[in-house]
Design a protein around this motif. Sequence first.
Motif, mmCIF file in Angstrom:
data_model
loop_
_atom_site.group_PDB
_atom_site.id
_atom_site.type_symbol
_atom_site.label_atom_id
_atom_site.label_comp_id
_atom_site.label_asym_id
_atom_site.label_seq_id
_atom_site.Cartn_x
_atom_site.Cartn_y
_atom_site.Cartn_z
ATOM 1 N N THR A 20 -48.843 27.316 58.314
ATOM 2 C CA THR A 20 -48.915 26.500 57.107
ATOM 3 C C THR A 20 -50.213 25.718 57.098
ATOM 4 O O THR A 20 -50.697 25.297 58.161
ATOM 5 C CB THR A 20 -47.698 25.561 56.970
ATOM 6 N N THR A 21 -50.800 25.575 55.918
ATOM 7 C CA THR A 21 -52.049 24.830 55.785
ATOM 8 C C THR A 21 -51.897 23.799 54.676
ATOM 9 O O THR A 21 -51.102 23.970 53.753
ATOM 10 C CB THR A 21 -53.240 25.745 55.446
ATOM 11 N N GLY A 22 -52.695 22.724 54.770
ATOM 12 C CA GLY A 22 -52.644 21.688 53.758
ATOM 13 C C GLY A 22 -53.970 20.969 53.635
ATOM 14 O O GLY A 22 -54.682 20.786 54.629
ATOM 15 N N TYR A 23 -54.289 20.579 52.414
ATOM 16 C CA TYR A 23 -55.562 19.939 52.087
ATOM 17 C C TYR A 23 -55.282 18.586 51.443
ATOM 18 O O TYR A 23 -54.428 18.470 50.563
ATOM 19 C CB TYR A 23 -56.359 20.833 51.135
ATOM 20 N N CYS A 24 -56.014 17.546 51.890
ATOM 21 C CA CYS A 24 -55.833 16.200 51.334
ATOM 22 C C CYS A 24 -54.370 15.783 51.493
ATOM 23 O O CYS A 24 -53.865 15.702 52.607
ATOM 24 C CB CYS A 24 -56.297 16.192 49.884
ATOM 25 N N MET A 25 -53.644 15.549 50.407
ATOM 26 C CA MET A 25 -52.244 15.150 50.490
ATOM 27 C C MET A 25 -51.385 16.226 51.139
ATOM 28 O O MET A 25 -50.271 15.953 51.596
ATOM 29 C CB MET A 25 -51.696 14.850 49.099
ATOM 30 N N GLY A 26 -51.903 17.464 51.225
ATOM 31 C CA GLY A 26 -51.182 18.545 51.871
ATOM 32 C C GLY A 26 -51.144 18.424 53.379
ATOM 33 O O GLY A 26 -50.324 19.080 54.036
ATOM 34 N N GLY A 27 -52.025 17.583 53.962
ATOM 35 C CA GLY A 27 -52.022 17.420 55.411
ATOM 36 C C GLY A 27 -50.691 16.927 55.946
ATOM 37 O O GLY A 27 -50.080 17.559 56.824
ATOM 38 N N PRO A 28 -50.168 15.790 55.437
ATOM 39 C CA PRO A 28 -48.850 15.352 55.877
ATOM 40 C C PRO A 28 -47.746 16.360 55.572
ATOM 41 O O PRO A 28 -46.779 16.477 56.332
ATOM 42 C CB PRO A 28 -48.637 14.050 55.085
#
Length: 284
Positions: free
Chosen positions: A166-174
Amino acid sequence: MCDDLTEADNARFAADGLSRRAFGTAAAAVGISVLLPSPANALAVKGRDVTIKTPDGTVDAYFVAPASGRHPAVLVWPDIYGLRPAFRQMADRLAASGYTVLTVNPFYRSTTAAALAASGDRTAVRTKAGEARKLLTPQAAVTDATAFVAFLDKQAQVDTKRGVGTTGYCMGGPLVMQTAAAVPGRIRAGGTFHGGGMASEPMLALIPQMKAGFLVAIAENDDARAPGDKDKLRVAFDAAKRPAEIEVYKGTMHGWCPPDSEVYNQVQAERAWARLLHLFETTL
């Protein structure tokens, strides 16, 4: 790691040059992005729009996979500007490297991705997304992560004998951290890029629940605002005996990875992408 101050930094950075400012404004408005390079030995891919039912509603998402075979699955959480052409392009590129990819609209409880993109300029989109984000509570994140991984595991293109990334950017990090803790039996890798709020106590408390290796790529101006965050993350990952590559990417501004960002840094974005592929190759 992300706040309104880093956004202000980015605005000043973009205003330093007319061409950069013009690109950033247009990119945010219509979703254009630079052309990302194709991976070596790129696989042919097939993508389609999908909908996913959750206890809270119907999610609009983009699903893409190599044209044949079964592959490890990857769940992508976009940044505050949501599911848009740049993230579809990134999903296609990841699929061409041999992964089955689901990129979701995290704001589905109050708006579709298309409606968010049509709400106006960059500021309008961010304002609308900020309101929609309030519904993405910790419990909602668990609900969503569980539903999305279950959806992936039902797809013929997914090799369920291998772990999920799974990957996340900005608010996707948490959201990556919450996903890894919510579905530890499936999530084996998490990649975060200029993630915000990841070193908060609630996020750090999730790390012992995870069974995933991590890549934490931090923007230089985020680190300047909160230089202790990377150390808190390192201590927490080490204490949980979870492998994590944590690095501040020099010369980068918050949001440097998506190719439609006004602060896109191609050299460092490519290096972060290469590290993500390495993580997936070694854990999934």
